[in-house]
Motif scaffolding. Structure first.
Motif, short mmCIF file in Angstrom:
data_model
loop_
_atom_site.label_atom_id
_atom_site.label_comp_id
_atom_site.label_asym_id
_atom_site.label_seq_id
_atom_site.Cartn_x
_atom_site.Cartn_y
_atom_site.Cartn_z
N GLY A 35 0.85 -1.09 0.13
CA GLY A 35 -0.03 -0.14 0.43
C GLY A 35 0.88 1.23 -0.30
N PHE A 47 -4.51 6.60 3.52
CA PHE A 47 -4.67 5.73 2.39
C PHE A 47 -4.64 6.80 0.85
N ALA A 50 -3.64 0.36 -3.30
CA ALA A 50 -3.18 -0.43 -2.37
C ALA A 50 -3.66 -1.68 -3.81
N ALA A 61 -7.92 6.07 -3.40
CA ALA A 61 -9.30 7.08 -2.61
C ALA A 61 -9.70 7.23 -3.41
N THR A 109 -7.19 -1.72 2.93
CA THR A 109 -6.67 0.01 2.95
C THR A 109 -6.79 0.27 4.31
#
Length: 127
Positions: A35, A47, A50, A61, A109
């Motif tokens: 990630g 985040f 990933a 995101a 995440t």
């Protein structure tokens, strides 16, 4: 144990591009998800993107979707983050992270799903 080293950060004008790399060593790279996260001054780590161990599950995101692309090369033990159309609000320290579990089907995440972290690389976007 997994060791992660990020590179590729820098200063760029708004609308520009950067490509971050994260080289991994230690555990078999192809067995775990990776990630990218970021942290701006005074804010929580958040985040960004990933990718699962096989590369078949990828998540972004909302605030980077359509602009950033995560990928991995299991032959080079490296994960990448291509960042295009950069905005000043993308300014942060970017961290790569490795999942502590093996062969998860999905790409996690939450921050606390990741067991190993790099030292971070600074990205600054000027307006």
């Amino acid at each position: 144990q997994v060791q992660l080293v990020e590179s590729g950060g820098g200063l760029v004008q708004a609308g520009g591009s950067l490509r971050l790399s994260c080289a991994a060593s230690g555990r078999t790279f192809s067995s775990y998800a990776m990630g990218w996260f970021r942290q701006a001054p005074g804010k929580e780590r958040e985040f960004v993107a990933a990718i699962n161990w096989s590369g078949k599950d990828i998540l972004y995101a909302d605030y980077v979707k359509g602009r950033f692309t995560i990928s991995r090369d299991n032959t080079k033990n490296t994960v990448y983050l291509q960042m295009d159309s950069l905005k000043p609000e993308d300014t942060a320290v970017y961290y790569c992270a490795a999942d502590g579990n093996y062969y998860r089907i999905y790409a996690p995440t939450p921050v606390d799903e990741y067991a190993y972290w790099g030292q971070g690389t600074q990205v600054a976007v000027s307006s």
